[in-house]
Enzyme design. Structure first.
Site, PDB file in Angstrom:
ATOM      1  N   LYS A 118       6.663  22.167  -2.000  1.00 24.55           N
ATOM      2  CA  LYS A 118       5.622  22.358  -3.015  1.00 24.55           C
ATOM      3  C   LYS A 118       5.478  21.157  -3.935  1.00 24.55           C
ATOM      4  O   LYS A 118       4.379  20.828  -4.387  1.00 24.55           O
ATOM      5  CB  LYS A 118       5.911  23.630  -3.819  1.00 24.55           C
ATOM      6  CG  LYS A 118       5.622  24.924  -3.065  1.00 24.55           C
ATOM      7  CD  LYS A 118       5.846  26.134  -3.949  1.00 24.55           C
ATOM      8  CE  LYS A 118       5.350  27.418  -3.291  1.00 24.55           C
ATOM      9  NZ  LYS A 118       6.039  27.721  -2.039  1.00 24.55           N
ATOM     10  N   HIS A 210      -6.415  35.326  -6.527  1.00 28.18           N
ATOM     11  CA  HIS A 210      -5.706  34.545  -5.511  1.00 28.18           C
ATOM     12  C   HIS A 210      -6.623  34.495  -4.300  1.00 28.18           C
ATOM     13  O   HIS A 210      -6.782  35.487  -3.587  1.00 28.18           O
ATOM     14  CB  HIS A 210      -4.379  35.216  -5.169  1.00 28.18           C
ATOM     15  CG  HIS A 210      -3.538  34.438  -4.204  1.00 28.18           C
ATOM     16  ND1 HIS A 210      -2.219  34.132  -4.438  1.00 28.18           N
ATOM     17  CD2 HIS A 210      -3.823  33.897  -2.995  1.00 28.18           C
ATOM     18  CE1 HIS A 210      -1.737  33.437  -3.418  1.00 28.18           C
ATOM     19  NE2 HIS A 210      -2.688  33.300  -2.527  1.00 28.18           N
ATOM     20  N   ARG A 294       0.700  27.379   9.080  1.00 29.41           N
ATOM     21  CA  ARG A 294       0.925  28.364  10.141  1.00 29.41           C
ATOM     22  C   ARG A 294      -0.198  29.386  10.094  1.00 29.41           C
ATOM     23  O   ARG A 294      -1.082  29.326   9.235  1.00 29.41           O
ATOM     24  CB  ARG A 294       2.252  29.079   9.906  1.00 29.41           C
ATOM     25  CG  ARG A 294       2.356  29.668   8.501  1.00 29.41           C
ATOM     26  CD  ARG A 294       3.543  30.568   8.307  1.00 29.41           C
ATOM     27  NE  ARG A 294       3.788  30.911   6.922  1.00 29.41           N
ATOM     28  CZ  ARG A 294       3.131  31.817   6.213  1.00 29.41           C
ATOM     29  NH1 ARG A 294       2.121  32.489   6.781  1.00 29.41           N
ATOM     30  NH2 ARG A 294       3.428  32.068   4.959  1.00 29.41           N
TER      31      ARG A 294
END
Length: 660
Positions: A118, A210, A294
């Site tokens: 991150k 989100h 992914r």
């Protein structure tokens, strides 16, 4: 690049089943791998071959790179699809596949390494012109530096593991007093889950949405975005409900976020399926959160809206083929909503559950991605997600309505789960109106919202009594014995286990006619007619309204499922009297099967009620075990590293005597 022939799926559960089915539909041979705990799992029966790769612990099986690569070599697999989780974002594994001449169906190791950290990812995004949340991404990981940086940006702040995902290693810290404690627990959880305790800090954005963008890139340099997914409804930073498109989205915002996501992918020479996650504030400003290199758990909503098969695309791109669509050809149609079915108990702080699946009947008319089957055991070693239920409709309300009906039609008995909780979310007005943010669950669900109501328990006790009556009197509904029992009250003492809040129900049942009953429980009277009963379903009517309940009797326990939820009953009518366990006794019991990772009290220590005395790790999460009384610690029966079983006594406290 060479054409592929046989694909090994290095995963388990619903995603392994999902990948195997698409691969077989495309004409590829498939190989499943499994641990000793998954010998009866569905994915092992669907693949052309299956290889046992180790003990139940993930480190010995699904994270054991050597065992997975050996399985590929033994079976002649020339490609590995990692699914999500486990080895899907492991740089070393991607590189090991390349060295072994095996195609890794995913991005190159360089992109995984960059976006998997991150701190480094955020630095790269700032260089690429992607909006980011203000925070600290420095290499100095000392508590002093992190405290100083948190003070600088102001509370609340987010503590995040740089190698994290799925909410693990992530904490929201609202004040400085709790910062050090959260840094310690985040490091510990991240180290156990990802092998790295490195952290970053970010300014917490209050009540954001989100929203994530699905991107896809090929080796010819093309990259497109396939719309967005709104994943705002989360619990402990773990997504619960996902949908596409977002009800908060505008065409302009979709284009801005999509183009930013494509820039993010191109900046690291990305190849394959990826997801760029953003937080969006109430003014529709968006900020980079992370990139998942992914396939996402929630990818089905994109597939249904965009009309594509993302797993098929992954395989095609891995073979070197170009993307089948360019950006102008992407068309989004209708609306899709997905919910995640977990083996967890919402009424017991969503504690993960284990046990044997006694009955599993997925609903029709919607998409259900699952990896379970009747008779299978849900073990404590893996993530508790069992299935995903996804509905698609021409508009959002149609999709929501279809999903509610599907959840009500679904039957799962044997382990506690969150089916009823999911339906509560879908029926909540704020969700129906498309107003949910990441604060949705805190704002709309109280701590006791997940306990069965007294009315539900009383009605369930009446149904349980009727079922026990018929189990004891086979053929009663066919009129063989009803005459002899007519007008004779049958008394039952039924015990219900509702999330640790165990209750006893005295119930009286009277046969008032053929297949006609009067049942009394807790001062309530229920008059019903039995219409039919078979091995797992009872059909009955109340005031001429027909109802159904599904059930399974196993080990003298009656698992009962109605539209109001599931309950578990025992018939203790003829059981000897026993002293009941008091909720305030001095024993600390294991809340589930798992491993003790920390012991915080020793014999002779004084502890207060509610104080954490041990930490248990199970299903990839840490669970605090707390004292139920104040007193002096006596016997400590478990140490760090011990494997423990559900309700095993780990520590005993000598309770302080109350003042007279």
């Amino acid at each position: 690049m060479p054409s592929l022939n046989k694909i090994l799926v290095a995963n388990r559960g619903e995603i392994a089943v999902r990948v195997i089915r698409t691969a077989k539909a495309m004409g590829y041979k498939t190989v499943a791998v499994y641990s000793a705990a998954d010998h009866d799992a569905l994915h092992t029966t669907l693949a052309d071959e299956a290889v046992m790769i180790g003990a139940p612990e993930v480190s010995a099986s699904y994270l054991n790179q050597e065992s997975v690569l050996a399985a590929a070599k033994t079976t002649g697999a020339d490609a590995i699809h990692p699914g999500y989780g486990f080895l899907s974002e492991n740089t070393d594994f991607s590189a090991a596949c390349a060295r072994s001449g095996i195609t890794f169906i995913g991005p190159d190791a360089k992109a995984i390494e960059l976006m998997g950290n991150k701190r480094q990812a955020k630095i790269a995004m700032l260089r690429a012109g992607v909006p980011c949340i203000p925070g600290y991404e420095g290499a100095d990981q000392s508590d002093e530096t992190l405290q100083s940086e948190a003070r600088r940006m102001g509370f609340p702040v987010m503590v995040k593991a740089t190698a994290g995902g799925g909410g693990r290693g992530m904490r929201q810290v609202d004040d400085e007093a709790s910062l050090l404690e959260n840094l310690k627990s985040a490091r510990s959880e991240a180290s156990n889950a990802f092998g790295s305790g490195e952290l970053i800090l970010e300014k917490a954005i209050v009540e954001p949405r989100h929203i994530e963008i699905q991107v896809f890139a090929d080796r010819q340099g093309h990259c497109i975005y396939l719309g967005e997914r709104d994943c705002s409804i989360q619990r402990r930073f773990q997504k619960v409900v996902e949908e596409s498109p977002s009800p908060f989205m505008t065409e302009s915002l979709r284009q801005q976020m999509g183009e930013a996501a494509v820039r993010a992918a191109l900046s690291c020479d990305y190849v394959g399926a990826g997801t760029v996650e953003f937080l969006v504030d109430r003014d529709r400003n968006f900020y980079f959160l992370e990139m998942n290199t992914r396939l996402q758990v929630e990818h089905p909503v994109t597939e249904l809206v965009a009309g594509v098969d993302l797993v098929a695309w992954q395989i095609m791109v891995a073979e070197g083929q170009p993307l089948p669509l360019d950006q102008e050809q992407v068309s989004l149609n209708g609306h899709a909503i997905e919910v995640r079915l977990y083996a967890e108990d919402p009424a017991d702080n969503f504690l993960p559950q284990t046990g044997r699946i006694l009955d599993w009947q997925p609903p029709g008319q919607v998409r259900v991605d699952h990896g379970i089957q009747t008779g299978q055991t849900v073990s404590p070693f893996y993530d508790p997600m069992l299935a995903k239920v996804i509905a698609h409709g021409s508009n959002r309300e149609t999709a929501r309505r279809k999903l509610i009906c599907a959840l009500e039609d679904m039957k799962l008995l044997g382990v506690k789960h969150n089916q009823h909780f999911l339906n509560q979310i879908l029926k909540e007005p704020a969700f129906a109106e498309g107003q949910a943010t990441t604060a949705f669950l805190d704002q709309h669900f109280t701590d006791n919202a997940f306990y069965p109501s007294e009315d539900v328990l009383l009605e369930s006790s009446a149904l349980a009594a009727l079922l026990f009556f018929h189990l004891e009197n086979p053929g009663h509904d066919k009129g063989k014995v009803w005459g002899a029992t007519r007008f004779t009250p049958w008394s039952y003492q039924l015990h219900c286990d509702t999330s640790g809040n165990e209750q006893d129900f005295p119930v009286s049942l009277t046969v008032t006619g053929k297949n006609h009953y009067k049942i009394q429980s807790g001062g309530q009277e229920y008059v019903l007619d039995l219409l039919s009963i078979d091995e797992q379903c009872m059909k009955y009517s109340v005031d001429d309204l027909t109802h159904y309940c599904h059930f399974v009797l196993s080990d003298s326990q009656l698992h009962l499922s109605t539209l109001q939820g599931n309950t578990l009953w025992q018939n203790q009518t003829h059981a000897p009297a026993q002293s009941s366990e008091q909720s305030g006794d001095g024993r600390v019991l294991a809340s589930m099967d798992g491993v003790i990772i920390d012991v915080l009290a020793k014999p002779g220590d004084w502890v207060e009620v509610g104080q954490t005395v041990m930490v248990l790790e199970a299903m990839k999460m840490e669970h605090a075990l707390k004292a139920r009384v104040s007193g002096t610690v006596g016997t400590v029966s478990s140490a760090a590293g011990d494997q423990v079983k559900t309700r095993q006594c780990l520590l005993e406290i000598e309770a302080a005597e109350a003042d007279s």
